[in-house]
Design a protein around this motif. Structure first.
Motif, PDB file in Angstrom:
ATOM      1  N   ARG A   1      41.621  26.631  40.598  1.00  0.00           N
ATOM      2  CA  ARG A   1      42.170  27.990  40.629  1.00  0.00           C
ATOM      3  C   ARG A   1      41.173  29.011  40.065  1.00  0.00           C
ATOM      4  NH1 ARG A   1      45.198  28.166  44.445  1.00  0.00           N
ATOM      5  NH2 ARG A   1      45.496  30.317  43.830  1.00  0.00           N
ATOM      6  N   HIS A   2      40.477  28.659  38.979  1.00  0.00           N
ATOM      7  CA  HIS A   2      39.558  29.637  38.374  1.00  0.00           C
ATOM      8  C   HIS A   2      38.397  29.974  39.307  1.00  0.00           C
ATOM      9  CE1 HIS A   2      37.458  25.915  37.193  1.00  0.00           C
ATOM     10  NE2 HIS A   2      36.368  26.658  37.204  1.00  0.00           N
ATOM     11  N   VAL A   3      38.130  29.101  40.272  1.00  0.00           N
ATOM     12  CA  VAL A   3      37.050  29.352  41.226  1.00  0.00           C
ATOM     13  C   VAL A   3      37.489  30.357  42.294  1.00  0.00           C
ATOM     14  CG1 VAL A   3      35.592  28.294  43.011  1.00  0.00           C
ATOM     15  CG2 VAL A   3      36.005  27.089  40.858  1.00  0.00           C
ATOM     16  N   VAL A   4      38.706  30.213  42.787  1.00  0.00           N
ATOM     17  CA  VAL A   4      39.146  31.025  43.938  1.00  0.00           C
ATOM     18  C   VAL A   4      40.084  32.179  43.592  1.00  0.00           C
ATOM     19  CG1 VAL A   4      38.786  29.185  45.625  1.00  0.00           C
ATOM     20  CG2 VAL A   4      40.998  29.377  44.480  1.00  0.00           C
ATOM     21  N   ASP A   5      40.571  32.246  42.356  1.00  0.00           N
ATOM     22  CA  ASP A   5      41.534  33.298  41.991  1.00  0.00           C
ATOM     23  C   ASP A   5      41.008  34.711  42.233  1.00  0.00           C
ATOM     24  OD1 ASP A   5      43.788  31.889  41.426  1.00  0.00           O
ATOM     25  OD2 ASP A   5      43.576  31.931  39.247  1.00  0.00           O
ATOM     26  N   ASP A   6      39.763  34.974  41.805  1.00  0.00           N
ATOM     27  CA  ASP A   6      39.188  36.313  42.013  1.00  0.00           C
ATOM     28  C   ASP A   6      39.114  36.655  43.490  1.00  0.00           C
ATOM     29  OD1 ASP A   6      38.883  36.803  39.361  1.00  0.00           O
ATOM     30  OD2 ASP A   6      36.726  36.436  39.283  1.00  0.00           O
ATOM     31  N   LEU A   7      38.693  35.678  44.287  1.00  0.00           N
ATOM     32  CA  LEU A   7      38.576  35.880  45.732  1.00  0.00           C
ATOM     33  C   LEU A   7      39.938  36.216  46.339  1.00  0.00           C
ATOM     34  CD1 LEU A   7      36.959  35.764  48.396  1.00  0.00           C
ATOM     35  CD2 LEU A   7      37.370  33.308  48.430  1.00  0.00           C
ATOM     36  N   ILE A   8      40.966  35.483  45.935  1.00  0.00           N
ATOM     37  CA  ILE A   8      42.321  35.716  46.456  1.00  0.00           C
ATOM     38  C   ILE A   8      42.790  37.125  46.084  1.00  0.00           C
ATOM     39  CG2 ILE A   8      44.750  35.009  46.249  1.00  0.00           C
ATOM     40  CD1 ILE A   8      43.640  32.089  45.923  1.00  0.00           C
ATOM     41  N   LYS A   9      42.569  37.519  44.815  1.00  0.00           N
ATOM     42  CA  LYS A   9      42.955  38.870  44.373  1.00  0.00           C
ATOM     43  C   LYS A   9      42.241  39.944  45.188  1.00  0.00           C
ATOM     44  CE  LYS A   9      44.010  38.011  39.535  1.00  0.00           C
ATOM     45  NZ  LYS A   9      43.036  37.206  38.806  1.00  0.00           N
ATOM     46  N   MET A  10      40.928  39.747  45.396  1.00  0.00           N
ATOM     47  CA  MET A  10      40.150  40.720  46.159  1.00  0.00           C
ATOM     48  C   MET A  10      40.679  40.852  47.584  1.00  0.00           C
ATOM     49  SD  MET A  10      36.453  39.478  44.717  1.00  0.00           S
ATOM     50  CE  MET A  10      35.434  40.334  45.875  1.00  0.00           C
ATOM     51  N   CYS A  11      41.022  39.720  48.193  1.00  0.00           N
ATOM     52  CA  CYS A  11      41.556  39.750  49.562  1.00  0.00           C
ATOM     53  C   CYS A  11      42.887  40.485  49.611  1.00  0.00           C
ATOM     54  CB  CYS A  11      41.725  38.329  50.099  1.00  0.00           C
ATOM     55  SG  CYS A  11      40.165  37.504  50.443  1.00  0.00           S
ATOM     56  N   GLU A  12      43.732  40.230  48.615  1.00  0.00           N
ATOM     57  CA  GLU A  12      45.034  40.903  48.580  1.00  0.00           C
ATOM     58  C   GLU A  12      44.862  42.410  48.409  1.00  0.00           C
ATOM     59  OE1 GLU A  12      46.948  38.678  45.464  1.00  0.00           O
ATOM     60  OE2 GLU A  12      47.584  37.096  46.847  1.00  0.00           O
ATOM     61  N   GLU A  13      43.929  42.813  47.554  1.00  0.00           N
ATOM     62  CA  GLU A  13      43.688  44.247  47.334  1.00  0.00           C
ATOM     63  C   GLU A  13      43.183  44.933  48.597  1.00  0.00           C
ATOM     64  OE1 GLU A  13      41.002  44.408  44.003  1.00  0.00           O
ATOM     65  OE2 GLU A  13      42.537  43.656  42.625  1.00  0.00           O
ATOM     66  N   LYS A  14      42.369  44.226  49.373  1.00  0.00           N
ATOM     67  CA  LYS A  14      41.784  44.818  50.574  1.00  0.00           C
ATOM     68  C   LYS A  14      42.563  44.454  51.839  1.00  0.00           C
ATOM     69  CE  LYS A  14      37.091  45.414  48.967  1.00  0.00           C
ATOM     70  NZ  LYS A  14      35.989  46.097  49.619  1.00  0.00           N
ATOM     71  N   SER A  15      43.710  43.796  51.683  1.00  0.00           N
ATOM     72  CA  SER A  15      44.566  43.380  52.809  1.00  0.00           C
ATOM     73  C   SER A  15      43.814  42.530  53.834  1.00  0.00           C
ATOM     74  CB  SER A  15      45.178  44.604  53.495  1.00  0.00           C
ATOM     75  OG  SER A  15      45.935  45.341  52.576  1.00  0.00           O
TER      76      SER A  15
END
Length: 82
Positions: A38-52
């Protein structure tokens, strides 16, 4: 299935490259392995959600790696905009 798109698409493999693609507005779809740390991909997931940006979850890192045509496991990958 969505995974088959990875074979021929212009893509980047790996979380660092996928994040860079998202930051630079070059990612069209991001694939994330469900068994990735999770600590590897969490930032990526958040960024994707922010940018839709669409996120597709893949069952395993091994499955994602082979879908990308590499022999290594992959936590994430991104299909790039044309």
């Amino acid at each position: 299935m969505m995974l088959s798109m990875l074979k021929d698409a212009k893509k980047v493999v790996g979380t660092k490259q996928a994040k860079r693609a998202v930051i630079n507005d070059k990612a069209k779809i991001v694939f994330v392995a469900k068994d990735a740390d999770r600590h590897v991909v969490d930032d990526l997931i958040k960024m994707c959600e922010e940018k839709s940006i669409e996120i597709v979850y893949v069952d395993s890192m091994k499955e994602l790696g082979s879908a990308c045509g590499i022999e290594l496991k992959a936590a994430s990958a991104a299909i790039l905009k044309e």
